[in-house]
Write an enzyme that holds these catalytic residues in place. Sequence first.
Site, mmCIF file in Angstrom:
data_model
loop_
_atom_site.group_PDB
_atom_site.id
_atom_site.type_symbol
_atom_site.label_atom_id
_atom_site.label_comp_id
_atom_site.label_asym_id
_atom_site.label_seq_id
_atom_site.Cartn_x
_atom_site.Cartn_y
_atom_site.Cartn_z
ATOM 1 N N HIS A 158 -9.706 -32.490 5.037
ATOM 2 C CA HIS A 158 -10.696 -33.413 4.785
ATOM 3 C C HIS A 158 -9.929 -34.582 4.840
ATOM 4 C CE1 HIS A 158 -13.436 -35.648 2.395
ATOM 5 N NE2 HIS A 158 -14.483 -34.663 2.327
ATOM 6 N N VAL A 161 -10.658 -7.644 -8.330
ATOM 7 C CA VAL A 161 -10.787 -6.559 -7.407
ATOM 8 C C VAL A 161 -9.738 -6.493 -6.323
ATOM 9 C CG1 VAL A 161 -12.386 -5.483 -5.464
ATOM 10 C CG2 VAL A 161 -13.433 -6.651 -7.781
ATOM 11 N N GLU A 172 -14.834 -11.498 -11.283
ATOM 12 C CA GLU A 172 -13.980 -12.807 -10.932
ATOM 13 C C GLU A 172 -12.577 -12.779 -11.438
ATOM 14 O OE1 GLU A 172 -12.335 -16.080 -9.814
ATOM 15 O OE2 GLU A 172 -14.572 -15.986 -9.417
ATOM 16 N N GLU A 205 -17.873 -19.074 2.014
ATOM 17 C CA GLU A 205 -16.750 -19.728 2.785
ATOM 18 C C GLU A 205 -15.986 -18.074 3.254
ATOM 19 O OE1 GLU A 205 -12.861 -22.672 2.549
ATOM 20 O OE2 GLU A 205 -14.397 -22.453 1.053
ATOM 21 N N ARG A 215 -15.335 -35.234 9.930
ATOM 22 C CA ARG A 215 -14.013 -35.176 9.219
ATOM 23 C C ARG A 215 -12.846 -34.769 10.193
ATOM 24 N NH1 ARG A 215 -16.098 -30.872 4.173
ATOM 25 N NH2 ARG A 215 -17.331 -32.877 3.017
ATOM 26 N N ARG A 234 -16.374 -28.312 9.679
ATOM 27 C CA ARG A 234 -17.736 -28.262 8.846
ATOM 28 C C ARG A 234 -18.167 -29.696 8.414
ATOM 29 N NH1 ARG A 234 -18.682 -28.715 3.796
ATOM 30 N NH2 ARG A 234 -16.649 -28.612 2.832
#
Length: 467
Positions: free
Chosen positions: A255, A169, A47, A427, A294, A437
């Site tokens: 949104h 990464v 992470e 995602e 949405r 979505r």
Amino acid sequence: MSKYIFHPNQFKDLRHDYDLIIVGSGSTGLVAALQAHELGLKPVIFEKMPKLGGNSTCASSGMNAAETDVQLRHHIVDTYEDFYRDTYIGGGKENNRDLLQYFTSHAALAIDWLDQRGIKLPNLTISGGMHMPRTHRPGNNAPIGAFLIKNLLKLCDQASIPIFNHAHVTRILTNGPRVFGVTVNFKGQKDVHVNSNVVILATGGFGAGKSIIKKYRPDLLHYRTTNQPGATGDGLKLGANVGAGLVDMTKIQIHPTVQQDTSHAYLIPEAIRGEGAILINQQGQRFTNELDTRLKVTAAINKLPEKKAYVVFDQGIRNQIKAIDFYDSIGLVIHGTDLNDLAHHMNVSPSNFTSTIKVWNQMVSKHKDNQFGRTTGMSRPINQTPYYAIHVGPAVHYTMGGLKVNRFTQVLTSADKPIAGLFAAGEVAGGLHGNNRLGGNSIAETVIFGRKAGQSAFQYLQKLNNK
């Protein structure tokens, strides 16, 4: 010190070889790691951010699934076909049908998988674009994201799955057509090569990636975002550098209900409207079906002169949504002892506002919205003091586009050829949601396809080892 926080002294815990490498510690990555571990593999999670959980920690409404035992306990009879149809229509009929078929037919299994591991979602609500209560939530109605991440991390801890934060990464390593590892840059350390025949990308989307948004949708650059700062599209770049195809990159979801009068933009979940809240304009009147998709609710708000609105609810609705306590604690909630008092604090016409609420309550009693055709989220009127409102407007929330994948989570080239050993879910993968979505589908996607990624990694390694 938590074992999840990287420290230079932990460098000794890093191995040079793992069965699989997972990039990203959101729900998708954690689920993939757990599923792979249960199949006997030894995964590692990298992470890049200091905090674990990614955008999953921000999810609030719930997890969609059809034909679940939870629904039956609530006397809700649902079908995979209806779930498919709502999601397909909600996505403008632009969804990848193969992904969608797998998604809708495996959501109930994902609910069961969580339940069998002590992560229970016994409550239900409804989200925009759905015609049936199928949004599963924790028993205390807490926001699902933080609840899910907390419990998944506990399971990873119990399974001794190594998780390194501050671990960026920067490159996927390939040997001809196959993946064989990654390059990781640790905070304060030089680049390290870590070997594995499988890499799962679970890096999330690019809602906070201004450079990618500028490339594909420059018209959206003026919007703020609900995304955490690490959602910059790293997985897309990693995949593209080894030949992955990209799909639906212009499809970025705005949104409609985000409180952004403060330095941070806070998503105000659809679940509030699902429990009975309404949207009010500056004239103190409703202006749309609050539980439309949405895409359509955003368009309705953007047609208002001020491009902002208020989510209005009462104590009865607030009792159903635990997240409101948090919004209130940081000053986002407007209070009113009665409707006139709330109108005053909202700076809207008291007469219009009280009339709007009266008419709405009458329509709720008849379960018929004569104004905008709303048919869901009408189980309770707005009549229990005190009353509340939250000022909201549209913001960038979700990126439907991403890496080209199939239902096995294999990453594909633009010519639909799988890249051996490379998988992606959540995602970062594109195609499932079409052009819009629906609320509650993102968390479902993380569990459904996170599990599938772990399973596909296991199958790939089995075949590789048997050659």
